[in-house]
Design an enzyme around this catalytic site. Structure first.
Site, PDB file in Angstrom:
ATOM      1  N   LYS A 145     -51.356   1.294  36.745  1.00  0.00           N
ATOM      2  CA  LYS A 145     -52.564   1.970  36.253  1.00  0.00           C
ATOM      3  C   LYS A 145     -52.385   2.424  34.808  1.00  0.00           C
ATOM      4  O   LYS A 145     -53.329   2.384  34.006  1.00  0.00           O
ATOM      5  CB  LYS A 145     -52.895   3.169  37.144  1.00  0.00           C
ATOM      6  CG  LYS A 145     -54.117   3.987  36.700  1.00  0.00           C
ATOM      7  CD  LYS A 145     -55.381   3.137  36.573  1.00  0.00           C
ATOM      8  CE  LYS A 145     -56.663   3.970  36.620  1.00  0.00           C
ATOM      9  NZ  LYS A 145     -56.755   4.993  35.604  1.00  0.00           N
TER      10      LYS A 145
ATOM     11  N   GLU B 189     -57.314  -1.050  28.654  1.00  0.00           N
ATOM     12  CA  GLU B 189     -58.673  -0.524  28.507  1.00  0.00           C
ATOM     13  C   GLU B 189     -58.895   0.024  27.092  1.00  0.00           C
ATOM     14  O   GLU B 189     -59.938  -0.224  26.473  1.00  0.00           O
ATOM     15  CB  GLU B 189     -58.880   0.571  29.547  1.00  0.00           C
ATOM     16  CG  GLU B 189     -60.237   1.246  29.556  1.00  0.00           C
ATOM     17  CD  GLU B 189     -60.266   2.359  30.585  1.00  0.00           C
ATOM     18  OE1 GLU B 189     -60.414   3.528  30.180  1.00  0.00           O
ATOM     19  OE2 GLU B 189     -60.114   2.068  31.785  1.00  0.00           O
TER      20      GLU B 189
END
Length: 336
Positions: free
Chosen positions: A187, A194
């Site tokens: 993550k 991102e």
């Protein structure tokens, strides 16, 4: 299954709602009494404290933490004495994966299982589902499979990968990535990617927005770089429409482009935003991991530094640059 949720902000509350929709029973606790009451009115069981939440859960318990990274350790320290052997704690926030390794050991000493679960989906996860990246013991992950299956988007959320022949849960939208820390490691890198994707989209649209630079008269002096071919920059292009067309059939079409187009449709000049972009830690940790691994990651690194710059953290750097130019060349700083 029954799940206790600690932290009922945007993510925690919607996780509870998604779980209840699929028949799971939920007990919720947050410092905000109104948040607890709101979910209680929707069918959850409210708790007034961590002790109350634990008391209202069936054994072996499942407690999920949806908290800021800085609040996780103090909450765990309070929880440990309240839990029993074979209970499971899930950290569904954005904790640093190295902290997960230590926390798993801390809870293992009390025979309590600890799972780190990177959770991606934002405010849209209630309807779309959440992508889950899980770390921890295989047996504990398997036990909670019904919970993860409910939270995740499911197979219908994306077209099947044509060449894929492997079995597993990844096509469902959740994955056991490895032992303690592995979920948050994946993550962490996800968020670094991102950062870079968001920066590329924003920079590209900004270049298009300034494609009319040749129409603007430039000051002619020793401190201003001339625009060599102003006739090449005479375009007044509607950036909101560009974002919209990029959504359809484009190689760069993505959910991030969808969200950008929606924001520009509401406000073409984005007047509600000052452009100060926060970073919550994952980008920094991704860059640190890349350095430790000797993996070149210039795009993610630049995207992180760009966020620092957006918050004015380079101001002293810029002052020092101006001072040096003044000292060695007598260059006067331009105002405005």
């Amino acid at each position: 299954m029954q799940v206790g949720m600690v932290g009922l902000g945007r993510m925690g509350a919607n996780l509870v709602r998604r779980l209840m929709r699929d028949g799971h029973r939920c007990v919720g606790y947050a410092r905000s009494e109104s948040s607890v009451k709101r979910l209680a009115s929707e069918g959850a069981v409210g708790a007034t404290s961590l002790a109350d939440l634990v008391a209202k859960l069936d054994k072996p318990r499942v407690v999920c933490l949806m908290l800021p990274a800085a609040a996780v350790q103090s909450t765990l320290d309070q929880l440990i004495s309240l839990l029993d052997p074979d209970d499971v704690v899930i950290d569904g926030g954005n904790s640093y994966y190295r902290d997960d390794i230590a926390r798993a050991e801390q809870l293992a000493a009390h025979q309590v299982h600890y799972l780190d679960c990177g959770t991606s989906g934002g405010v849209w996860g209630l309807e779309r589902g959440y992508c889950l990246m899980i770390g921890g013991e295989h047996a504990a992950v398997t036990r909670l499979d019904p919970v993860f299956k409910t939270i995740a988007p499911g197979r219908g959320s994306a077209e099947p990968t044509p060449s894929r022949t492997r079995n597993g849960t990844a096509p469902e939208g959740y994955l056991h990535c490895g032992p303690s820390g592995a979920g948050h490691f994946v993550k962490m890198v996800h968020n670094g990617v991102e950062y870079a994707m968001m920066a590329a989209i924003a920079e590209g649209l900004s270049i298009i927005r300034h494609a009319n630079a040749g129409k603007t008269a430039r000051i002619v002096d020793a401190e201003t770089a001339p625009l060599r071919d102003p006739e090449a920059y005479q375009y007044d292009i509607d950036v909101a429409e560009v974002a919209e067309v990029w959504r359809r059939g484009s190689v760069v079409s993505s959910w991030l482009v969808d969200l950008t187009a929606a924001a520009l449709a509401r406000s073409p000049e984005l007047e509600d935003f000052a452009g100060q972009v926060s970073d919550s830690g994952e980008g920094r940790w991704t860059v640190a991991a890349a350095i430790d691994e000797s993996v070149p990651a210039p795009v993610i690194t630049t995207a992180l530094i760009e966020r620092f710059e957006s918050r004015g953290l380079g101001e002293f750097t810029h002052k020092a640059l101006s001072a040096m130019r003044s000292e060695f060349g007598g260059h006067a700083e331009k105002k405005g």
